[in-house]
Structure formats: structure tokens, C-alpha cells
Design an enzyme around this catalytic site. Structure first.
Site, PDB file in Angstrom:
ATOM      1  CE1 TYR A 167       3.240  43.180  55.539  1.00 32.70           C
ATOM      2  CE2 TYR A 167       3.038  45.459  54.819  1.00 32.70           C
ATOM      3  CZ  TYR A 167       2.654  44.124  54.719  1.00 32.70           C
ATOM      4  OH  TYR A 167       1.687  43.757  53.832  1.00 32.70           O
ATOM      5  CE  LYS A 182       2.830  38.351  53.084  1.00 33.79           C
ATOM      6  NZ  LYS A 182       2.909  37.206  52.160  1.00 33.79           N
TER       7      LYS A 182
HETATM    8  P1  NAP Z   1      -0.839  39.592  43.881  1.00 34.04           P
HETATM    9  O1  NAP Z   1      -0.529  39.837  42.443  1.00 34.04           O
HETATM   10  O2  NAP Z   1      -1.956  40.347  44.532  1.00 34.04           O
HETATM   11  O3  NAP Z   1      -1.086  38.034  44.043  1.00 34.04           O
HETATM   12  C1  NAP Z   1      -1.814  37.442  45.046  1.00 34.04           C
HETATM   13  C2  NAP Z   1      -2.167  36.062  44.508  1.00 34.04           C
HETATM   14  O4  NAP Z   1      -2.761  35.294  45.539  1.00 34.04           O
HETATM   15  C3  NAP Z   1      -3.136  36.129  43.338  1.00 34.04           C
HETATM   16  O5  NAP Z   1      -2.630  35.345  42.279  1.00 34.04           O
HETATM   17  C4  NAP Z   1      -4.429  35.515  43.898  1.00 34.04           C
HETATM   18  O6  NAP Z   1      -5.096  34.760  42.873  1.00 34.04           O
HETATM   19  C5  NAP Z   1      -3.870  34.589  44.983  1.00 34.04           C
HETATM   20  N1  NAP Z   1      -4.842  34.376  46.037  1.00 34.04           N
HETATM   21  C6  NAP Z   1      -5.434  35.326  46.820  1.00 34.04           C
HETATM   22  N2  NAP Z   1      -6.291  34.746  47.672  1.00 34.04           N
HETATM   23  C7  NAP Z   1      -6.266  33.400  47.424  1.00 34.04           C
HETATM   24  C8  NAP Z   1      -6.945  32.274  47.983  1.00 34.04           C
HETATM   25  N3  NAP Z   1      -7.853  32.423  48.980  1.00 34.04           N
HETATM   26  N4  NAP Z   1      -6.651  31.044  47.487  1.00 34.04           N
HETATM   27  C9  NAP Z   1      -5.759  30.899  46.496  1.00 34.04           C
HETATM   28  N5  NAP Z   1      -5.079  31.928  45.932  1.00 34.04           N
HETATM   29  C10 NAP Z   1      -5.332  33.171  46.394  1.00 34.04           C
HETATM   30  O7  NAP Z   1       0.435  39.806  44.844  1.00 34.04           O
HETATM   31  P2  NAP Z   1       1.999  40.003  44.510  1.00 34.04           P
HETATM   32  O8  NAP Z   1       2.306  41.437  44.553  1.00 34.04           O
HETATM   33  O9  NAP Z   1       2.373  39.189  43.323  1.00 34.04           O
HETATM   34  O10 NAP Z   1       2.626  39.355  45.823  1.00 34.04           O
HETATM   35  C11 NAP Z   1       2.997  38.002  45.893  1.00 34.04           C
HETATM   36  C12 NAP Z   1       3.524  37.710  47.280  1.00 34.04           C
HETATM   37  O11 NAP Z   1       4.615  38.588  47.576  1.00 34.04           O
HETATM   38  C13 NAP Z   1       2.482  37.928  48.381  1.00 34.04           C
HETATM   39  O12 NAP Z   1       2.695  36.960  49.388  1.00 34.04           O
HETATM   40  C14 NAP Z   1       2.824  39.325  48.899  1.00 34.04           C
HETATM   41  O13 NAP Z   1       2.412  39.522  50.224  1.00 34.04           O
HETATM   42  C15 NAP Z   1       4.347  39.304  48.781  1.00 34.04           C
HETATM   43  N6  NAP Z   1       4.962  40.645  48.673  1.00 34.04           N
HETATM   44  C16 NAP Z   1       4.838  41.372  47.529  1.00 34.04           C
HETATM   45  C17 NAP Z   1       5.485  42.597  47.422  1.00 34.04           C
HETATM   46  C18 NAP Z   1       5.437  43.404  46.138  1.00 34.04           C
HETATM   47  O14 NAP Z   1       6.104  44.434  46.044  1.00 34.04           O
HETATM   48  N7  NAP Z   1       4.708  42.997  45.122  1.00 34.04           N
HETATM   49  C19 NAP Z   1       6.237  43.092  48.494  1.00 34.04           C
HETATM   50  C20 NAP Z   1       6.305  42.338  49.673  1.00 34.04           C
HETATM   51  C21 NAP Z   1       5.664  41.094  49.754  1.00 34.04           C
HETATM   52  P3  NAP Z   1      -6.703  34.663  42.781  1.00 34.04           P
HETATM   53  O15 NAP Z   1      -7.225  36.049  42.893  1.00 34.04           O
HETATM   54  O16 NAP Z   1      -6.909  34.033  41.431  1.00 34.04           O
HETATM   55  O17 NAP Z   1      -7.125  33.763  43.906  1.00 34.04           O
END
Ligand code: NAP
Length: 296
Positions: A167, A182
Site C-alpha cells: 500500500y 511505508k
Molecule cells: P508483528 O508481528 O506485529 O511485528 C512487529 C514487530 O515490531 C514486533 O516484534 C514488535 O516487537 C516490533 N516493534 C514494534 N514497535 C517497536 C519499537 N518501537 N521498537 C522496536 N521494535 C518494535 O508484524 P509482522 O506481521 O511480523 O510484520 C513484520 C513486517 O512486515 C512489518 O514491517 C509489517 O509492516 C510488514 N508486513 C507484514 C505483512 C503480513 O502479512 N504479516 C504484510 C505486509 C507487510 P515489540 O512489541 O517487542 O517491540
């Protein structure tokens, strides 16, 4: 998840645990993965660990840090978990100090951490906007900046892999904060790749398609649960598997990807190109989210 349909002549993806790269590709390399204790970040961290890297998992919450460290150690690799808030430059500097002390200067940085939750733009508080943009865009910049400064000062090469979302190009109804952040991450990838290319620092970006996982926040999961069957809506007839993002990340940072920089690689089975002249019926974001009329 639906298996990839078996088509004659082209093999299906291998099972988790396999890699196209040589064993030991990242032997002696310290890899920092922000948000490496959950979901896609953990999957990326594990692929680097499998290939010999010493992996540093950085995020805020103890339970996430523990989960990431344990999963990496179970593969027999060395791991370090560092509590860090990527919004704070001092916290990021301390992360790189600790990583360097444990395993030597990080050669690879994966900027995976991000924040997100669905909310119609008219309901989005200034604080919600700032929080998501601060973590997703400013956090990515601060980590890249620290990595770049250290390598420029030492005269050493390095590789950065940012994590974006499609997006960035299409807009993200219900996710104005995250989509705008993003878009910034994709753009930053291009700028830094040119600025730091002469010093041997590659900067690339990965865009995952829909890759559901058990660490997804309740908000995101219930947003997904509100919609139709996920597999049938993808051109590949399935959603992504998280290790597929890990394979792409290790490739980009490997010697085979050395000439690739400033690139954003989309790992989504072509889903973001899925447009037609008659798109599905428009449903306002409030209605999609089961919210009543906006009352100001
Ligand atoms: P997730 O499980 O929600 O992971 C987010 C991570 O970021 C968590 O481990 C969190 O750990 C860490 N985090 C958040 N705020 C932080 C801060 N201030 N400082 C340090 N760490 C921080 O997300 P995900 O689904 O695995 O996604 C991973 C990446 O892929 C992201 O960039 C997301 O936008 C992208 N993405 C995912 C999807 C999907 O389908 N899953 C699709 C498109 C893009 P703590 O809470 O311990 O800080």
C-alpha cells in the site's frame, strides 16, 4: 494454508528449513533484525541463523525478545536479544554497541519492526498517526542511520533490508498512517542506496504479501477475519508462507545479490497487481470495520 497447486514442470516451494544458499553463507556475519522476535521478523531471523549468522533480535517486549532468542538458539546459532525502542536514537546506538560487543560490527541490518492497526482516517488521533509513523518510518531511518554512520566511519561494506508494504503504492484505506509510513520506507530505500552505494552499502526493501502468523495483533487478525477466504483471493491461490520472506531477505543480503541496490522486491504472488476495470463493490472503511456513522 492451501498448498501451492502442483503444476507440471515447475516444483513447489521446498518445506521450511531448506535454503537455496550455501550452508555457512553468513558464517561470521552479525545480522540485526528489528522486531525479530515475532511473525515475519522471526522468520527472517531464523533463515539468517540457519545460514550461519550470529543474530541480534531487537524490540521492546521481554516475551518477544525471549521467543526470538530461543528459536534462533534451537537452530544451534548464536543469538543476542536487546531491548530497544527504535524511535529513540540513543536506544538504537546502544543496540549497535551491544551487538558489536557480542558478535562484531553488524554486517546486515533488517529493518522489519513496524506498528499498525486499522482505523478510518477521520477517527485517527494525532497520537495514533505519530506513533505509527514514528515506529515505521522514523525507526527505520534511525536504525539505517546508525548502521550507515558506523560503516562509513570504519570503511566497511554492509547490507540493509527494509520491510515495506504494497500500500506504499496503492494507498491503504483503513491504514492511512501505516501506508504513508511505508511509502516513506520505499522512498528512503532508494535515497540511501544512492548516497551510500559508493561506500559499499546496499539498501533494499522487501514487500511481503499477506502472510498470516500467530503473532499478529488482535486488531489486525480481526480485520482479516472480517473478510472472505484469503487463499482464493490471491492470484497464486494461496497466501504467503513466512519463510518465503526469509528466503528473499537472505538472498538480497547474500553475495549473489551484491549488485542489487535501491530495489524493492515484492513477495506476494502478484497480488498487488490485481486490478480490473470493474473492481469489487465499494464498501466504505467504516462499514468494513462494523463502525456506525461518523459523529465528529
Ligand atoms: P508483528 O508481528 O506485529 O511485528 C512487529 C514487530 O515490531 C514486533 O516484534 C514488535 O516487537 C516490533 N516493534 C514494534 N514497535 C517497536 C519499537 N518501537 N521498537 C522496536 N521494535 C518494535 O508484524 P509482522 O506481521 O511480523 O510484520 C513484520 C513486517 O512486515 C512489518 O514491517 C509489517 O509492516 C510488514 N508486513 C507484514 C505483512 C503480513 O502479512 N504479516 C504484510 C505486509 C507487510 P515489540 O512489541 O517487542 O517491540
Amino acid at each position: 494454508m492451501a498448498a501451492t497447486p502442483d503444476l507440471p514442470g515447475i516444483p513447489s516451494p521446498p518445506p521450511p528449513g531448506e535454503s537455496a544458499l550455501r550452508a555457512g553463507t553468513f558464517d561470521g556475519t552479525c545480522v540485526v533484525v528489528t522486531g525479530g522476535g515475532t511473525g515475519l521478523g522471526k522468520a527472517i531471523a531464523l533463515e539468517f541463523a540457519r545460514l550461519g549468522a550470529d543474530v541480534v533480535v531487537a524490540s521492546r517486549k521481554e516475551e518477544h525478545l525471549d521467543a526470538g532468542r530461543r528459536a534462533i538458539e534451537e537452530l544451534g546459532a548464536r543469538a543476542l536479544a536487546v531491548a530497544c525502542d527504535i524511535r529513540e536514537a540513543d536506544s538504537v546506538a546502544a543496540l549497535f554497541d551491544q551487538a558489536s560487543e557480542a558478535f562484531g560490527m553488524p554486517g546486515v541490518l533488517v529493518n522489519n519492526a513496524a506498528a499498525n492497526f486499522p482505523v478510518p482516517a477521520e477517527d485517527m488521533s494525532p497520537n495514533a498517526w505519530r506513533t505509527v509513523v514514528d515506529i515505521t518510518l522514523t525507526g527505520t531511518f534511525l536504525c539505517a542511520r546508525e548502521f550507515g554512520r558506523r560503516h562509513l566511519a570504519a570503511g566497511t561494506p554492509g547490507s540493509i533490508v527494509n520491510v515495506g508494504a504494497s500500500y506504499a503504492w496503492t494507498g491503504g484505506p483503513g491504514f492511512a498512517h501505516s501506508a504513508a509510513a511505508k511509502a516513506g520506507v520505499v522512498n528512503l530505500t532508494q535515497t540511501l542506496a544512492v548516497e551510500w552505494g559508493p561506500y559499499g552499502i546496499q539498501v533494499n526493501c522487501l514487500v511481503p504479501g499477506l502472510m498470516p502468523h500467530e503473532d499478529m495483533t488482535g486488531d489486525i487478525r480481526s480485520n482479516l477475519d472480517r473478510t472472505h477466504d484469503k487463499d482464493a483471493c490471491q492470484p497464486a491461490l494461496r497466501v504467503g508462507e513466512r519463510q518465503e520472506l526469509g528466503w528473499a531477505a537472505t538472498f538480497l543480503a547474500s553475495p549473489y545479490g551484491r549488485f542489487i541496490s535501491g530495489h524493492t522486491l515484492v513477495v506476494d504472488g502478484a497480488n498487488w497487481h490485481r486490478r480490473s476495470l470493474t473492481n469489487p463493490t465499494v464498501v466504505p472503511v467504516r462499514e468494513q470495520m462494523g463502525l456506525g456513522p461518523f459523529e465528529g
